[in-house]
Design a protein around this motif. Sequence first.
Motif, mmCIF file in Angstrom:
data_model
loop_
_atom_site.group_PDB
_atom_site.id
_atom_site.type_symbol
_atom_site.label_atom_id
_atom_site.label_comp_id
_atom_site.label_asym_id
_atom_site.label_seq_id
_atom_site.Cartn_x
_atom_site.Cartn_y
_atom_site.Cartn_z
ATOM 1 N N THR A 82 -14.072 9.269 12.468
ATOM 2 C CA THR A 82 -14.125 8.850 13.532
ATOM 3 C C THR A 82 -12.835 9.346 13.537
ATOM 4 O O THR A 82 -11.659 8.247 12.739
ATOM 5 N N PHE A 83 -11.610 9.470 14.503
ATOM 6 C CA PHE A 83 -10.565 9.849 15.204
ATOM 7 C C PHE A 83 -9.961 8.258 16.142
ATOM 8 O O PHE A 83 -10.770 8.222 17.133
ATOM 9 N N HIS A 84 -8.834 7.451 16.288
ATOM 10 C CA HIS A 84 -7.902 6.460 16.378
ATOM 11 C C HIS A 84 -6.710 6.962 16.737
ATOM 12 O O HIS A 84 -6.010 7.077 16.200
ATOM 13 N N GLU A 85 -6.273 5.682 18.269
ATOM 14 C CA GLU A 85 -4.798 6.822 18.237
ATOM 15 C C GLU A 85 -3.889 5.772 17.372
ATOM 16 O O GLU A 85 -4.209 4.365 16.691
ATOM 17 N N TYR A 86 -2.634 6.176 16.796
ATOM 18 C CA TYR A 86 -2.130 5.593 15.803
ATOM 19 C C TYR A 86 -0.955 5.584 16.843
ATOM 20 O O TYR A 86 -0.036 6.292 17.271
ATOM 21 N N LEU A 87 0.323 4.570 16.132
ATOM 22 C CA LEU A 87 1.609 3.497 16.894
ATOM 23 C C LEU A 87 2.162 2.760 15.595
ATOM 24 O O LEU A 87 1.021 2.902 15.117
ATOM 25 N N PRO A 88 3.096 2.582 15.769
ATOM 26 C CA PRO A 88 3.820 2.081 14.940
ATOM 27 C C PRO A 88 3.133 0.920 14.257
ATOM 28 O O PRO A 88 3.421 0.792 12.715
ATOM 29 N N ASP A 89 3.110 0.022 15.690
ATOM 30 C CA ASP A 89 2.698 -1.171 14.583
ATOM 31 C C ASP A 89 1.009 -1.819 15.128
ATOM 32 O O ASP A 89 0.239 -2.353 15.049
ATOM 33 N N THR A 90 0.411 -0.221 14.519
ATOM 34 C CA THR A 90 -1.053 -0.312 14.195
ATOM 35 C C THR A 90 -1.737 -0.767 13.054
ATOM 36 O O THR A 90 -1.192 -0.288 12.085
ATOM 37 N N ALA A 91 -2.759 -1.969 12.963
ATOM 38 C CA ALA A 91 -2.546 -2.511 11.917
ATOM 39 C C ALA A 91 -3.371 -1.263 10.756
ATOM 40 O O ALA A 91 -4.978 -0.551 11.193
ATOM 41 N N MET A 92 -3.736 -1.559 9.550
ATOM 42 C CA MET A 92 -4.143 -0.606 8.765
ATOM 43 C C MET A 92 -4.448 -0.849 7.993
ATOM 44 O O MET A 92 -4.068 -2.169 7.124
ATOM 45 N N ALA A 93 -5.583 -0.817 6.495
ATOM 46 C CA ALA A 93 -6.566 -1.023 5.496
ATOM 47 C C ALA A 93 -7.100 0.121 4.482
ATOM 48 O O ALA A 93 -7.308 0.837 4.802
ATOM 49 N N ARG A 94 -6.307 -0.130 3.613
ATOM 50 C CA ARG A 94 -7.252 0.851 2.182
ATOM 51 C C ARG A 94 -8.724 0.632 2.293
ATOM 52 O O ARG A 94 -9.494 -0.289 2.349
ATOM 53 N N SER A 95 -9.571 1.722 2.890
ATOM 54 C CA SER A 95 -10.662 1.620 2.985
ATOM 55 C C SER A 95 -11.611 1.993 1.334
ATOM 56 O O SER A 95 -11.162 1.748 1.030
ATOM 57 N N ARG A 96 -12.634 2.154 1.276
ATOM 58 C CA ARG A 96 -13.529 1.708 0.572
ATOM 59 C C ARG A 96 -13.077 3.306 -0.971
ATOM 60 O O ARG A 96 -13.896 2.814 -1.802
ATOM 61 N N PHE A 97 -12.697 3.901 0.074
ATOM 62 C CA PHE A 97 -12.334 5.254 -0.889
ATOM 63 C C PHE A 97 -10.907 5.244 -0.982
ATOM 64 O O PHE A 97 -9.958 6.911 -1.994
ATOM 65 N N GLY A 98 -10.108 4.363 -0.670
ATOM 66 C CA GLY A 98 -8.314 4.396 -1.155
ATOM 67 C C GLY A 98 -7.382 4.535 -0.809
ATOM 68 O O GLY A 98 -6.340 5.018 -0.155
ATOM 69 N N ILE A 99 -7.946 5.242 1.131
ATOM 70 C CA ILE A 99 -7.477 5.757 1.984
ATOM 71 C C ILE A 99 -6.901 4.506 3.529
ATOM 72 O O ILE A 99 -7.147 4.232 3.540
ATOM 73 N N MET A 100 -5.703 4.714 4.094
ATOM 74 C CA MET A 100 -5.666 3.843 4.963
ATOM 75 C C MET A 100 -5.837 4.334 6.736
ATOM 76 O O MET A 100 -6.175 5.730 6.022
ATOM 77 N N GLU A 101 -6.649 3.071 7.125
ATOM 78 C CA GLU A 101 -7.321 3.495 7.806
ATOM 79 C C GLU A 101 -7.333 2.649 8.971
ATOM 80 O O GLU A 101 -6.767 0.832 8.394
#
Length: 181
Positions: A82-101
């Motif tokens: 799924t896709f989610h809106e990204y803004l400069p203050d969006t909290a991101m975390a590393r997924s089980r695949f190592g990518i930021m989501e």
Amino acid sequence: MKEQIRKEMLGRLRDLPSQNRIRMEQELTTAVCSSEAWHDAKTIGVTWSNFPEIDTHKIIQKGLEEGKRMVVPYSGKNRIMTFHEYLPDTAMARSRFGIMEPVDKRNPVPSEEIDLLLVPGLAFSETGYRIGFGGGYYDRYLAAYNGRTLSVLFPFQLFKDPHWEIEAFDVPVQKLLTTAF
């Protein structure tokens, strides 16, 4: 065969001299952000890249500066993305695949609202078929996606005659952008 090509492309991406990488990434960012598909798009889907992938952070930043709605993927259960809106203050975390989501997975953006999707990959045929990272998330998403698709790649990622089998579920990318080596 695909696994061998993935391994080879990851090695070539890691070994690319930084001065070549920086120059080509700048050219690719300019090419994307000056394309007709970019200009026509209000909402753009793009993966938050990790080395050795082609850097997408400048593309995301440029979109935000231009007032575009930038959306980033989340890799959910059952290989559903799924896709989610990204803004400069969006909290991101590393997924089980190592990518930021995005951490907040509420309110996914419907695919029909995404005008342009930048599709990642490791190897591409001239007809737009690709070898991704092996999870199948983009193939599943693309099967029901009707907007424009674009991929950026270094010249060595483009194959005139693909050495891999095109499978029934593979969906080609509509436009490939590359640069001179």
